[in-house]
Design a protein around this motif. Sequence first.
Motif, PDB file in Angstrom:
ATOM      1  N   SER A 293      -4.116   0.332  -5.984  1.00 32.45           N
ATOM      2  CA  SER A 293      -3.087  -0.218  -6.860  1.00 32.45           C
ATOM      3  C   SER A 293      -3.149  -1.739  -6.879  1.00 32.45           C
ATOM      4  O   SER A 293      -3.799  -2.376  -6.057  1.00 32.45           O
ATOM      5  N   ASN A 294      -2.458  -2.330  -7.837  1.00 32.87           N
ATOM      6  CA  ASN A 294      -2.448  -3.782  -8.001  1.00 32.87           C
ATOM      7  C   ASN A 294      -0.996  -4.227  -8.132  1.00 32.87           C
ATOM      8  O   ASN A 294      -0.426  -4.207  -9.218  1.00 32.87           O
ATOM      9  N   LEU A 295      -0.405  -4.622  -7.029  1.00 31.93           N
ATOM     10  CA  LEU A 295       1.020  -4.920  -6.986  1.00 31.93           C
ATOM     11  C   LEU A 295       1.248  -6.381  -6.670  1.00 31.93           C
ATOM     12  O   LEU A 295       0.692  -6.923  -5.711  1.00 31.93           O
TER      13      LEU A 295
ATOM     14  N   LEU B 232       0.805  -1.218   0.000  1.00 29.68           N
ATOM     15  CA  LEU B 232       0.000   0.000   0.000  1.00 29.68           C
ATOM     16  C   LEU B 232       0.839   1.270   0.000  1.00 29.68           C
ATOM     17  O   LEU B 232       0.381   2.322   0.437  1.00 29.68           O
ATOM     18  N   GLY B 233       2.064   1.200  -0.511  1.00 27.87           N
ATOM     19  CA  GLY B 233       2.925   2.376  -0.514  1.00 27.87           C
ATOM     20  C   GLY B 233       2.337   3.545  -1.275  1.00 27.87           C
ATOM     21  O   GLY B 233       2.393   4.697  -0.825  1.00 27.87           O
TER      22      GLY B 233
ATOM     23  N   GLU C 220       1.186  -2.173 -10.853  1.00 28.46           N
ATOM     24  CA  GLU C 220       1.205  -0.828 -10.309  1.00 28.46           C
ATOM     25  C   GLU C 220       1.300  -0.850  -8.793  1.00 28.46           C
ATOM     26  O   GLU C 220       0.818  -1.754  -8.137  1.00 28.46           O
ATOM     27  N   GLY C 221       1.911   0.198  -8.253  1.00 29.41           N
ATOM     28  CA  GLY C 221       1.977   0.339  -6.806  1.00 29.41           C
ATOM     29  C   GLY C 221       3.405   0.251  -6.289  1.00 29.41           C
ATOM     30  O   GLY C 221       4.356   0.034  -7.040  1.00 29.41           O
ATOM     31  N   SER C 222       3.542   0.420  -4.980  1.00 31.51           N
ATOM     32  CA  SER C 222       4.860   0.359  -4.347  1.00 31.51           C
ATOM     33  C   SER C 222       4.754  -0.342  -3.009  1.00 31.51           C
ATOM     34  O   SER C 222       3.687  -0.412  -2.398  1.00 31.51           O
ATOM     35  N   LEU C 223       5.897  -0.844  -2.567  1.00 31.94           N
ATOM     36  CA  LEU C 223       5.967  -1.615  -1.333  1.00 31.94           C
ATOM     37  C   LEU C 223       6.248  -0.688  -0.165  1.00 31.94           C
ATOM     38  O   LEU C 223       7.063   0.231  -0.258  1.00 31.94           O
ATOM     39  N   ASP C 224       5.558  -0.922   0.944  1.00 38.26           N
ATOM     40  CA  ASP C 224       5.800  -0.186   2.183  1.00 38.26           C
ATOM     41  C   ASP C 224       5.961  -1.208   3.309  1.00 38.26           C
ATOM     42  O   ASP C 224       5.066  -2.030   3.540  1.00 38.26           O
ATOM     43  N   LEU C 225       7.096  -1.141   4.014  1.00 39.89           N
ATOM     44  CA  LEU C 225       7.377  -2.098   5.090  1.00 39.89           C
ATOM     45  C   LEU C 225       7.284  -1.460   6.469  1.00 39.89           C
ATOM     46  O   LEU C 225       7.740  -2.028   7.449  1.00 39.89           O
ATOM     47  N   GLY C 226       6.655  -0.275   6.531  1.00 37.53           N
ATOM     48  CA  GLY C 226       6.569   0.435   7.806  1.00 37.53           C
ATOM     49  C   GLY C 226       5.780  -0.295   8.872  1.00 37.53           C
ATOM     50  O   GLY C 226       5.973  -0.050  10.067  1.00 37.53           O
ATOM     51  N   GLY C 227       4.889  -1.215   8.478  1.00 45.42           N
ATOM     52  CA  GLY C 227       4.095  -1.940   9.459  1.00 45.42           C
ATOM     53  C   GLY C 227       4.783  -3.159  10.032  1.00 45.42           C
ATOM     54  O   GLY C 227       4.186  -3.856  10.864  1.00 45.42           O
ATOM     55  N   ILE C 228       6.031  -3.418   9.618  1.00 45.70           N
ATOM     56  CA  ILE C 228       6.718  -4.618  10.096  1.00 45.70           C
ATOM     57  C   ILE C 228       8.210  -4.413  10.309  1.00 45.70           C
ATOM     58  O   ILE C 228       8.838  -5.136  11.083  1.00 45.70           O
ATOM     59  N   ALA C 229       8.809  -3.423   9.638  1.00 38.15           N
ATOM     60  CA  ALA C 229      10.266  -3.263   9.681  1.00 38.15           C
ATOM     61  C   ALA C 229      10.788  -3.022  11.090  1.00 38.15           C
ATOM     62  O   ALA C 229      11.832  -3.559  11.477  1.00 38.15           O
ATOM     63  N   LYS C 230      10.060  -2.211  11.871  1.00 36.37           N
ATOM     64  CA  LYS C 230      10.541  -1.910  13.216  1.00 36.37           C
ATOM     65  C   LYS C 230      10.471  -3.149  14.102  1.00 36.37           C
ATOM     66  O   LYS C 230      11.422  -3.454  14.837  1.00 36.37           O
ATOM     67  N   GLY C 231       9.364  -3.887  14.031  1.00 38.66           N
ATOM     68  CA  GLY C 231       9.250  -5.105  14.823  1.00 38.66           C
ATOM     69  C   GLY C 231      10.297  -6.130  14.451  1.00 38.66           C
ATOM     70  O   GLY C 231      10.891  -6.778  15.323  1.00 38.66           O
TER      71      GLY C 231
ATOM     72  N   ILE D   8      -3.549   4.006   8.806  1.00 39.50           N
ATOM     73  CA  ILE D   8      -3.853   2.580   8.702  1.00 39.50           C
ATOM     74  C   ILE D   8      -4.894   2.411   7.597  1.00 39.50           C
ATOM     75  O   ILE D   8      -6.044   2.830   7.734  1.00 39.50           O
ATOM     76  N   VAL D   9      -4.459   1.805   6.506  1.00 38.36           N
ATOM     77  CA  VAL D   9      -5.260   1.760   5.286  1.00 38.36           C
ATOM     78  C   VAL D   9      -5.984   0.423   5.169  1.00 38.36           C
ATOM     79  O   VAL D   9      -5.413  -0.637   5.418  1.00 38.36           O
ATOM     80  N   ASP D  10      -7.250   0.489   4.778  1.00 36.22           N
ATOM     81  CA  ASP D  10      -8.041  -0.704   4.483  1.00 36.22           C
ATOM     82  C   ASP D  10      -7.668  -1.188   3.075  1.00 36.22           C
ATOM     83  O   ASP D  10      -7.899  -0.474   2.102  1.00 36.22           O
ATOM     84  N   PRO D  11      -7.097  -2.384   2.955  1.00 36.45           N
ATOM     85  CA  PRO D  11      -6.674  -2.855   1.632  1.00 36.45           C
ATOM     86  C   PRO D  11      -7.821  -2.978   0.633  1.00 36.45           C
ATOM     87  O   PRO D  11      -7.601  -2.920  -0.576  1.00 36.45           O
ATOM     88  N   ASP D  12      -9.050  -3.180   1.111  1.00 35.31           N
ATOM     89  CA  ASP D  12     -10.181  -3.333   0.201  1.00 35.31           C
ATOM     90  C   ASP D  12     -10.557  -2.023  -0.487  1.00 35.31           C
ATOM     91  O   ASP D  12     -11.110  -2.032  -1.585  1.00 35.31           O
TER      92      ASP D  12
END
Length: 271
Positions: A108-110, A82-83, A124-135, A202-206
Amino acid sequence: MNTHAFDAMGTQWCFMSERAADFDAAEQFVRRCEASFSRFSPYSALSELNRRRAIQDAQLTELVEVAMALHALTNGAFDPTLGDELSALGYDRTFAPELNRGQVSRRSNLLVKTAGDITELEGEGSLDLGGIAKGWTVDAVAMRLRQESGGGVLVDGGGDIRAIDGVWNIGVGDGREVILKNAGVATSSTLRRRWEGGTHHIVDPDTGQSSAQTIDTATVVASDATLADALATAVIVNPQLLSDPRIPIQQAIVRARDGQWWTTPNWRVEP
């Protein structure tokens, strides 16, 4: 108790170890992870992946594989693809409340592929690891310090926490606490990183838009901080995960939008 504190990844970190350990080296590891996984730095491995659509980087690929496994486990509620949606909301740099650009017009459709130490992006779209990188970084540092010191350790990366050996009482806000023993804890909330008008990060993927579910804060205890980090976000997007036996949550403390707090596994409303 030996301690070490510093700022990284946009928050304060603290290492605690019962025995002496090389905290400086552990701090440098955190900073290398920040430099590699940040969506906000144009020089990071993640940004290079999003630009070039492919990269050979063993550490990034390992994290991506973990992220996509948790995406599958949560039926998409945790979604690292969801980047573009986050950027469209205004979260394309370190968070600032004045940057909100409004709602997202499309989803987007990644497609993410990994093989060996190579990650590829298709569509299309980009990767975001902010929801897991810190953990993930918290877990990696905790394991490193434990192997080095041979004693109990606790690593706190801005509320993403991993404890190894010993029993640790951890405050999680509003007078509540959890007890960690070889476990991790993390909190996600729509009350932080929030713009005027109620839009939040916090984004709803749907829908590709800010989640509108009934939970606004979730603290999750799991076997490690990586799981806790991702699952805390996922249960805000889909609260039904809290009663799914496949989801490895040891304990959860959640706040409904009406202000009531609930706990699992007994679902008792706290006074």
